[in-house]
Design a protein around this motif. Structure first.
Motif, PDB file in Angstrom:
ATOM      1  N   VAL A   1      15.351   9.984   9.321  1.00  0.00           N
ATOM      2  CA  VAL A   1      14.937   9.577   7.976  1.00  0.00           C
ATOM      3  C   VAL A   1      14.732  10.798   7.084  1.00  0.00           C
ATOM      4  O   VAL A   1      15.141  10.811   5.916  1.00  0.00           O
ATOM      5  N   ARG A   2      14.108  11.826   7.638  1.00  0.00           N
ATOM      6  CA  ARG A   2      13.884  13.050   6.848  1.00  0.00           C
ATOM      7  C   ARG A   2      15.210  13.651   6.410  1.00  0.00           C
ATOM      8  O   ARG A   2      15.372  14.096   5.260  1.00  0.00           O
ATOM      9  N   ALA A   3      16.188  13.676   7.319  1.00  0.00           N
ATOM     10  CA  ALA A   3      17.512  14.197   6.973  1.00  0.00           C
ATOM     11  C   ALA A   3      18.174  13.335   5.903  1.00  0.00           C
ATOM     12  O   ALA A   3      18.824  13.846   4.983  1.00  0.00           O
ATOM     13  N   ALA A   4      17.993  12.006   6.017  1.00  0.00           N
ATOM     14  CA  ALA A   4      18.586  11.091   5.039  1.00  0.00           C
ATOM     15  C   ALA A   4      17.999  11.307   3.643  1.00  0.00           C
ATOM     16  O   ALA A   4      18.696  11.146   2.635  1.00  0.00           O
ATOM     17  N   LEU A   5      16.724  11.679   3.579  1.00  0.00           N
ATOM     18  CA  LEU A   5      16.113  11.960   2.280  1.00  0.00           C
ATOM     19  C   LEU A   5      16.760  13.174   1.615  1.00  0.00           C
ATOM     20  O   LEU A   5      16.693  13.336   0.398  1.00  0.00           O
ATOM     21  N   ASP A   6      17.380  14.023   2.433  1.00  0.00           N
ATOM     22  CA  ASP A   6      18.113  15.180   1.907  1.00  0.00           C
ATOM     23  C   ASP A   6      19.606  14.890   1.788  1.00  0.00           C
ATOM     24  O   ASP A   6      20.406  15.807   1.543  1.00  0.00           O
ATOM     25  N   GLY A   7      19.982  13.619   2.013  1.00  0.00           N
ATOM     26  CA  GLY A   7      21.371  13.223   1.847  1.00  0.00           C
ATOM     27  C   GLY A   7      22.241  13.306   3.089  1.00  0.00           C
ATOM     28  O   GLY A   7      23.448  13.062   3.017  1.00  0.00           O
TER      29      GLY A   7
ATOM     30  N   GLN B   1       0.835  -1.211   0.000  1.00  0.00           N
ATOM     31  CA  GLN B   1       0.000   0.000   0.000  1.00  0.00           C
ATOM     32  C   GLN B   1       0.864   1.252   0.000  1.00  0.00           C
ATOM     33  O   GLN B   1       0.552   2.241  -0.676  1.00  0.00           O
ATOM     34  N   ALA B   2       1.956   1.226   0.770  1.00  0.00           N
ATOM     35  CA  ALA B   2       2.848   2.379   0.829  1.00  0.00           C
ATOM     36  C   ALA B   2       3.563   2.596  -0.498  1.00  0.00           C
ATOM     37  O   ALA B   2       3.815   3.737  -0.900  1.00  0.00           O
ATOM     38  N   ILE B   3       3.870   1.498  -1.188  1.00  0.00           N
ATOM     39  CA  ILE B   3       4.510   1.606  -2.503  1.00  0.00           C
ATOM     40  C   ILE B   3       3.541   2.242  -3.502  1.00  0.00           C
ATOM     41  O   ILE B   3       3.884   3.191  -4.223  1.00  0.00           O
ATOM     42  N   VAL B   4       2.315   1.728  -3.512  1.00  0.00           N
ATOM     43  CA  VAL B   4       1.287   2.268  -4.409  1.00  0.00           C
ATOM     44  C   VAL B   4       1.001   3.732  -4.070  1.00  0.00           C
ATOM     45  O   VAL B   4       0.741   4.555  -4.961  1.00  0.00           O
ATOM     46  N   GLY B   5       1.062   4.071  -2.794  1.00  0.00           N
ATOM     47  CA  GLY B   5       0.813   5.445  -2.353  1.00  0.00           C
ATOM     48  C   GLY B   5       1.972   6.388  -2.590  1.00  0.00           C
ATOM     49  O   GLY B   5       1.923   7.544  -2.176  1.00  0.00           O
ATOM     50  N   LYS B   6       3.029   5.885  -3.244  1.00  0.00           N
ATOM     51  CA  LYS B   6       4.186   6.696  -3.638  1.00  0.00           C
ATOM     52  C   LYS B   6       4.868   7.373  -2.450  1.00  0.00           C
ATOM     53  O   LYS B   6       5.104   8.589  -2.433  1.00  0.00           O
ATOM     54  N   ALA B   7       5.169   6.580  -1.448  1.00  0.00           N
ATOM     55  CA  ALA B   7       5.934   7.084  -0.310  1.00  0.00           C
ATOM     56  C   ALA B   7       7.346   7.436  -0.754  1.00  0.00           C
ATOM     57  O   ALA B   7       7.899   6.817  -1.668  1.00  0.00           O
ATOM     58  N   ASP B   8       7.917   8.443  -0.124  1.00  0.00           N
ATOM     59  CA  ASP B   8       9.330   8.754  -0.361  1.00  0.00           C
ATOM     60  C   ASP B   8      10.220   7.862   0.501  1.00  0.00           C
ATOM     61  O   ASP B   8      11.338   7.522   0.118  1.00  0.00           O
ATOM     62  N   ALA B   9       9.697   7.499   1.667  1.00  0.00           N
ATOM     63  CA  ALA B   9      10.447   6.634   2.573  1.00  0.00           C
ATOM     64  C   ALA B   9       9.483   5.706   3.298  1.00  0.00           C
ATOM     65  O   ALA B   9       8.376   6.115   3.670  1.00  0.00           O
ATOM     66  N   ILE B  10       9.897   4.478   3.494  1.00  0.00           N
ATOM     67  CA  ILE B  10       9.159   3.506   4.297  1.00  0.00           C
ATOM     68  C   ILE B  10      10.062   3.110   5.454  1.00  0.00           C
ATOM     69  O   ILE B  10      11.237   2.778   5.255  1.00  0.00           O
ATOM     70  N   VAL B  11       9.520   3.172   6.667  1.00  0.00           N
ATOM     71  CA  VAL B  11      10.272   2.795   7.862  1.00  0.00           C
ATOM     72  C   VAL B  11       9.514   1.643   8.513  1.00  0.00           C
ATOM     73  O   VAL B  11       8.387   1.811   8.967  1.00  0.00           O
ATOM     74  N   VAL B  12      10.120   0.459   8.555  1.00  0.00           N
ATOM     75  CA  VAL B  12       9.389  -0.732   8.978  1.00  0.00           C
ATOM     76  C   VAL B  12      10.035  -1.388  10.195  1.00  0.00           C
ATOM     77  O   VAL B  12      11.252  -1.393  10.346  1.00  0.00           O
ATOM     78  N   SER B  13       9.190  -1.915  11.082  1.00  0.00           N
ATOM     79  CA  SER B  13       9.623  -2.769  12.183  1.00  0.00           C
ATOM     80  C   SER B  13       9.225  -4.189  11.789  1.00  0.00           C
ATOM     81  O   SER B  13       8.064  -4.578  11.956  1.00  0.00           O
TER      82      SER B  13
END
Length: 353
Positions: free
Chosen positions: A312-318, A112-124
Motif C-alpha cells: 500500500v505504501r508503494a502504491a501511494l507513490d504510484g 473516523q479514518a476519513i475524518v482523520g484524513k488518512a492517505d490510505a484505508i485498508v479494510v477487511s
C-alpha cells in the motif's frame, strides 16, 4: 507456486517461515494479554495517531479489520505495529477493529479514518456489499482504499491482498479432512460471518472438493459462529450432538478449530473426528498435541498485514504490485486487482512446537 506444503520447503526456507510463525504467535499472545481495547489505534511514531501526514512527510495508513478481541485480529494488529515501526516505510500505520462484527460498526470506523484524513484505508470487509458505500465515500474524499484478508470486489478499492487463493484453501482443507476420515463418513463445515466474502469463498472451495469424495456426506446446515469464541465452542458441541455420526470437520475461520478441539474434549471424542482449519498455533497447540485438531493451514496474519502495508505504501507513490515479484521463498501472483502472497504454511502435531 504459492501453495507449498511445509515439508517441501528447503531447510533455510523452513527456518525463515517458522521464525515468522513464532513471531506471529508471540505477538498475538502479547497483544491479547496487553489489551482488550482492540478499537484503539496503533499510534504513528511521530505526532500521534491523528497528526496530518504532511507534517512529517509520512503517509497515514489505517487498517480496519472485521472484529477485535480474537487472536487472528491481534496478529494482524501486530503486523500493523511492525509496519509502523519500520522506518523504511515512512508511514504512520494505525489499526482499528470494532468490538462487534457488524456492518454499522465497521462503517463508523471507516468514517473516523476519513475524518482523520488518512492517505490510505485498508479494510477487511465484514460484508462485501454493505461496505461499498463507505469505500465510495472514502474514495470521494480523495483517500485511496484497499482490501486485505477479505475483499469487496464490487467496490472502488484499488487492489485486494490475500495470503492464499481463497477458493483453493477451502478445497485444500476439505481434501486434508477427507483423507483423515478415510474418505467416508459425515463432515461438518464451520465458518464465521455469513456475509464475509473470503469465508464464503473458502466454503465454495470446500464444496467443490467434496464433490470428488462421494463417500462423504457434507451435513447441512453449515455452522456460523460470527467469529465469537464462546459461541463457537457451544455451537460445535451442539452440532456434534445433532450429528453424532460426524467424523470430520472443516473450519474456515480462526475461532473454529480450537472450539472444535474443546468440543471434542467435552464429548470424549478425541481421536474419533478429523478437524482441519485455519487458525494460529498459539491458540491451537494443545489441541494439536492431543489430537483433537488434526492440522491447520496458517495464513500468517501478522506477515500478511505487514506485507500489505508495504504494498500500500508503494502504491501511494504510484508503484503497483507486480506479478512474479519475489517474496521470501515464493512469488507474488497478481491477477487483475487480486494480489496473492506466498504465505501458506501447514501446521500439525509434528511441527507445532
Amino acid at each position: 507456486m504459492h501453495h507449498q506444503w511445509l515439508g517441501s520447503r528447503t531447510s533455510r526456507g523452513f527456518t525463515r517461515s517458522m521464525t515468522a510463525l513464532i513471531g506471529c504467535g508471540l505477538a498475538a499472545s502479547v497483544a491479547i494479554g496487553c489489551s482488550k481495547e482492540s478499537n484503539e489505534p496503533v499510534p504513528g511514531p511521530a505526532g500521534g495517531p491523528n497528526s496530518a501526514s504532511s507534517s512529517s512527510g509520512k503517509k497515514k495508513i489505517v487498517f480496519i479489520f472485521k472484529k477485535g478481541g480474537i487472536s487472528y485480529s491481534e496478529a494482524c494488529k501486530a503486523g500493523a505495529v511492525q509496519a509502523n515501526d519500520d522506518a523504511s516505510l515512512n508511514a504512520n500505520v494505525e489499526y482499528q477493529a470494532p468490538t462487534e462484527a457488524n456492518n454499522e460498526a465497521q462503517a463508523a470506523t471507516i468514517e473516523q479514518a476519513i475524518v482523520g484524513k488518512a492517505d490510505a484505508i485498508v479494510v477487511s470487509p465484514n460484508d462485501s456489499q454493505a461496505i461499498i458505500a463507505s469505500i465510495d465515500k472514502a474514495t470521494q474524499a480523495g483517500i485511496k482504499v484497499f482490501t486485505w484478508d477479505a475483499d469487496a470486489p464490487g467496490s472502488k478499492r484499488l487492489f485486494y491482498v490475500r495470503a492464499v487463493d481463497d477458493v483453493q484453501i477451502g478445497a485444500d482443507l476439505a481434501a486434508a479432512c477427507a483423507k483423515g476420515m478415510g474418505d467416508k463418513g459425515e463432515m461438518l463445515l464451520m465458518s464465521g460471518g455469513r456475509t464475509a466474502a473470503n469465508l464464503n469463498l473458502h466454503i465454495q472451495g470446500a464444496e467443490a472438493e467434496m464433490k470428488k469424495h462421494p463417500g462423504i456426506k457434507l451435513d447441512q446446515p453449515y455452522v456460523y459462529n460470527d467469529d465469537d469464541k464462546s459461541k463457537a465452542t457451544t455451537m460445535a458441541v451442539q452440532a456434534m450432538q445433532a450429528h453424532p455420526g460426524v467424523t470430520g470437520i472443516v473450519c474456515v475461520n480462526s475461532p473454529s478449530p480450537p472450539a472444535c478441539g474443546e468440543a471434542l474434549r467435552k464429548l470424549g471424542k478425541i481421536g474419533k473426528v478429523a478437524v482441519w482449519g485455519l487458525a494460529l498455533p498459539s491458540e491451537t497447540k494443545s489441541y494439536l498435541l492431543e489430537g483433537s485438531v488434526s492440522g491447520l493451514y496458517l495464513l500468517d496474519p501478522q506477515r500478511l498485514t505487514y506485507e500489505t502495508a508495504k504494498l500500500v505504501r508503494a502504491a501511494l507513490d504510484g508503484k503497483m504490485p507486480a506479478d512474479g515479484e519475489a517474496m521470501g521463498d515464493g512469488k507474488v501472483i497478481v491477477k487483475g486487482a487480486e494480489v496473492t502472497l506466498p504465505l501458506r504454511l501447514e501446521i500439525n502435531k509434528g511441527n507445532v512446537e
